[in-house]
Design a protein around this motif. Structure first.
Motif, PDB file in Angstrom:
ATOM      1  N   LEU A 126       0.819  -1.211   0.000  1.00  0.00           N
ATOM      2  CA  LEU A 126       0.000   0.000   0.000  1.00  0.00           C
ATOM      3  C   LEU A 126       0.852   1.260   0.000  1.00  0.00           C
ATOM      4  O   LEU A 126       0.362   2.331  -0.384  1.00  0.00           O
ATOM      5  N   PHE A 127       2.139   1.168   0.383  1.00  0.00           N
ATOM      6  CA  PHE A 127       2.987   2.358   0.381  1.00  0.00           C
ATOM      7  C   PHE A 127       3.178   2.914  -1.024  1.00  0.00           C
ATOM      8  O   PHE A 127       3.512   4.082  -1.193  1.00  0.00           O
ATOM      9  N   GLU A 128       2.964   2.080  -2.025  1.00  0.00           N
ATOM     10  CA  GLU A 128       2.982   2.573  -3.402  1.00  0.00           C
ATOM     11  C   GLU A 128       1.923   3.654  -3.589  1.00  0.00           C
ATOM     12  O   GLU A 128       2.095   4.575  -4.394  1.00  0.00           O
ATOM     13  N   ILE A 129       0.830   3.547  -2.837  1.00  0.00           N
ATOM     14  CA  ILE A 129      -0.239   4.539  -2.894  1.00  0.00           C
ATOM     15  C   ILE A 129      -0.010   5.644  -1.874  1.00  0.00           C
ATOM     16  O   ILE A 129      -0.091   6.840  -2.202  1.00  0.00           O
ATOM     17  N   THR A 130       0.299   5.282  -0.627  1.00  0.00           N
ATOM     18  CA  THR A 130       0.332   6.277   0.440  1.00  0.00           C
ATOM     19  C   THR A 130       1.547   7.199   0.381  1.00  0.00           C
ATOM     20  O   THR A 130       1.535   8.265   0.999  1.00  0.00           O
ATOM     21  N   GLU A 131       2.590   6.811  -0.343  1.00  0.00           N
ATOM     22  CA  GLU A 131       3.768   7.681  -0.449  1.00  0.00           C
ATOM     23  C   GLU A 131       3.717   8.572  -1.685  1.00  0.00           C
ATOM     24  O   GLU A 131       4.672   9.293  -1.978  1.00  0.00           O
ATOM     25  N   ASN A 132       2.588   8.532  -2.396  1.00  0.00           N
ATOM     26  CA  ASN A 132       2.386   9.399  -3.561  1.00  0.00           C
ATOM     27  C   ASN A 132       1.180  10.286  -3.264  1.00  0.00           C
ATOM     28  O   ASN A 132       0.060   9.791  -3.129  1.00  0.00           O
ATOM     29  N   ALA A 133       1.397  11.586  -3.127  1.00  0.00           N
ATOM     30  CA  ALA A 133       0.348  12.498  -2.665  1.00  0.00           C
ATOM     31  C   ALA A 133      -0.889  12.464  -3.561  1.00  0.00           C
ATOM     32  O   ALA A 133      -2.028  12.469  -3.070  1.00  0.00           O
ATOM     33  N   GLU A 134      -0.690  12.423  -4.887  1.00  0.00           N
ATOM     34  CA  GLU A 134      -1.825  12.449  -5.805  1.00  0.00           C
ATOM     35  C   GLU A 134      -2.641  11.167  -5.700  1.00  0.00           C
ATOM     36  O   GLU A 134      -3.879  11.194  -5.628  1.00  0.00           O
TER      37      GLU A 134
END
Length: 329
Positions: free
Chosen positions: A270-278
């Protein structure tokens, strides 16, 4: 001074202890939260026992999710004010932050306003599961109405979130579970079909459900040798997401299935999502709307008190739960 759960050596649930510590003031881009409830995750058990991606510095804090009230804000924080009801999304490292405590500090990018109508207990068990499922099924996989998705370990909180998201999209969620024991609970949770993989022929059942087409997607936190049959159950151009390693044995890959169907086998966190602001912004918006509409609803398996944190971790490791384990503070 505040009660904070820490561990001073790696091991089983019994190494967790409640320490009285002084929690620092929030720095720039941070908020300090008075916690009302926190959610438990498998990653925390792995970190505690020395099976995580890095070794903790002792004494170590832990915890990815919490719900509570903003107690103070750091420099530059304009999105939230003291007194706001907020939730914490896993978007940081345990080496920097931990949510197991009465008073915690979190980075503002990991904070979201608590959706209307939710209790703190519900909210504390929401974001890990729904962001994880959203990232694979929607952000990356682009799951569409009518498509079939195989959801392994379906009685886990993330599995249940994936069932709900699939239903919201009009897709067909097929729950994979080892035995028939949880079949009815999974049907009640929204699964269109349930396959007990130790009792039924997975490939034959998926072919029956999809009229021979195969499933377009599989979402798996386990891995191991059973992956071969899951890959055999996918359709042409199917995609397999591996988002955990509950079975640490090497996966079995039927190469002719991969080549013959042009399959995609993809690791995912999920960090692939949560570390990208957009991407995180889109996830927050989708999930918040789904929660407020009632289309998404976290299933809480059991709630413990903070002084029962050892028992809570023991329960998590028992695999008896259906849904999310939460600790009230």
């Amino acid at each position: 001074m505040s009660k904070v759960v820490r561990f001073h050596r790696m091991g089983g649930p019994e190494v967790l202890q409640i320490d009285e510590v002084e929690v620092r003031a929030p720095g720039a881009g941070e908020v300090r939260i008075k916690v009302k409830a926190l959610g438990l995750n498998r990653a925390e058990a792995m970190y505690r026992s020395g099976q995580y991606t890095f070794v903790p510095d002792m004494p170590a804090i832990l915890g990815y999710e919490a719900a509570g009230t903003v107690e103070s804000i750091g420099q530059g924080v304009t999105e939230f004010s003291v007194g706001d009801e907020v939730n914490v999304i896993p978007a940081f490292s345990f080496s920097d932050y931990g949510m197991y405590g009465e008073l915690v500090v979190a980075p503002v990018h990991a904070i979201v306003a608590q959706p209307a109508g939710m209790t703190s207990v519900q909210a504390a068990g929401t974001w890990m599961q729904f962001v994880t499922a959203y990232g694979a099924l929607i952000d990356i996989g682009n799951l569409q109405k009518g498509e079939t998705v195989l959801i392994r370990a379906a009685s886990s909180s993330v599995g249940l979130a994936a069932i709900q998201i699939a239903n919201l999209l009009g897709a067909v969620p097929v729950a994979l579970t080892r035995t028939s024991e949880k079949r009815q609970a999974l049907i009640d949770a929204g699964a269109a079909h349930v396959i007990a993989t130790q009792e039924q022929d997975l490939v034959a059942e998926v072919n029956r459900i999809t009229e021979g087409k195969g499933a377009r997607m599989a979402f798996d936190p386990v891995g191991g040798p059973e992956v071969a049959n899951i890959l055999r159950s996918l359709s042409f151009l199917g995609i397999f997401f591996q988002y955990g390693a509950l079975d640490t044995a090497d996966m079995s890959i039927p190469v002719m299935e991969v080549l013959g169907k042009d399959l995609t086998i993809r690791g995912y966190q999920l960090f692939e999502i949560t570390e990208n602001a957009e991407r995180l912004g889109r996830a927050k918006a989708f999930i918040s709307q789904g929660l407020e509409d009632g289309a998404l609803n976290p299933l809480i398996a059991k709630a413990f008190k903070l002084d029962q944190i050892v028992e809570a971790h023991q329960y998590m490791e028992s695999n008896a739960q259906i849904g999310k384990i939460v600790v009230e503070v």
